[in-house]
Enzyme design. Structure first.
Site, short mmCIF file in Angstrom:
data_model
loop_
_atom_site.label_atom_id
_atom_site.label_comp_id
_atom_site.label_asym_id
_atom_site.label_seq_id
_atom_site.Cartn_x
_atom_site.Cartn_y
_atom_site.Cartn_z
N ARG A 27 101.19 58.83 -8.20
CA ARG A 27 102.24 57.84 -7.95
C ARG A 27 102.92 57.37 -9.22
NH1 ARG A 27 98.46 55.15 -3.59
NH2 ARG A 27 97.32 54.98 -5.51
N GLU A 46 85.85 53.31 -8.35
CA GLU A 46 85.04 52.45 -7.49
C GLU A 46 83.79 53.18 -7.00
OE1 GLU A 46 85.93 49.41 -3.79
OE2 GLU A 46 87.57 50.53 -4.70
#
Length: 172
Positions: free
Chosen positions: A58, A95
């Protein structure tokens, strides 16, 4: 313009408790997408930028049009193993594990002023890794530009000395 009106928020994605900010609703609207890039351009135009670097994927949809609008080059920062020439890499924590980013060794020249651009600033892990790569090549990171910032995750704290620009911020 209030870009929050066009950003779709999806609760509990990708996991419960996360409120995902979906920029595809902005990207598909040519006029609003252009307005977002133009607004970022206005907010960073005071910086002396030689090149913009954006992390996969992105960061490409923010960084490349912003580079075009400013008349500077664009450097893709990709995941490990995706670039065909000599690269340097840096690892970072996700994460749920670890990953690596890479950039061509000749993508940024020593002394060049670099703006890092991406869609979202969250914890700052990806962007601080991008900053690290730019600095390893001798580049000067003069700023970081984002469409969205998740303020509660305090990603700015991982970017000391870097001017951070965000079009909009969320507290959740």
């Amino acid at each position: 313009m209030d870009f929050k009106e066009i950003i779709r928020v999806i609760p509990d994605f990708p996991v419960e408790g996360i409120s995902f900010k979906d920029i595809t609703t902005l990207l598909k609207d040519g006029e609003k997408y252009r307005q977002a890039i133009d607004e970022l351009k206005a907010r960073v135009s005071h910086l002396n930028i030689d090149v913009i670097a954006g992390p996969e994927a992105r960061g490409f949809v923010v960084g490349a049009p912003l580079a075009y609008a400013l008349g500077v080059g664009f450097v893709p920062i990709r995941k490990s193993g995706k670039l065909p020439y000599d690269t340097i890499e840096a690892g970072y924590d996700l994460e749920y594990g670890k990953d690596k980013l890479a950039v061509h060794t000749d993508a940024i020249l020593p002394g060049q002023n670099v703006l890092i651009a991406d869609d979202l600033l969250a914890t700052g892990g990806t962007i601080s890794t991008a900053v690290n790569l730019v600095q390893k090549l001798g580049g000067n990171v003069v700023g970081a530009a984002f469409l969205i910032e998740l303020e509660q995750l305090e990603g700015r704290k991982k970017l000391p000395g870097v001017e951070v620009v965000s079009l909009l911020s969320y507290e959740d």
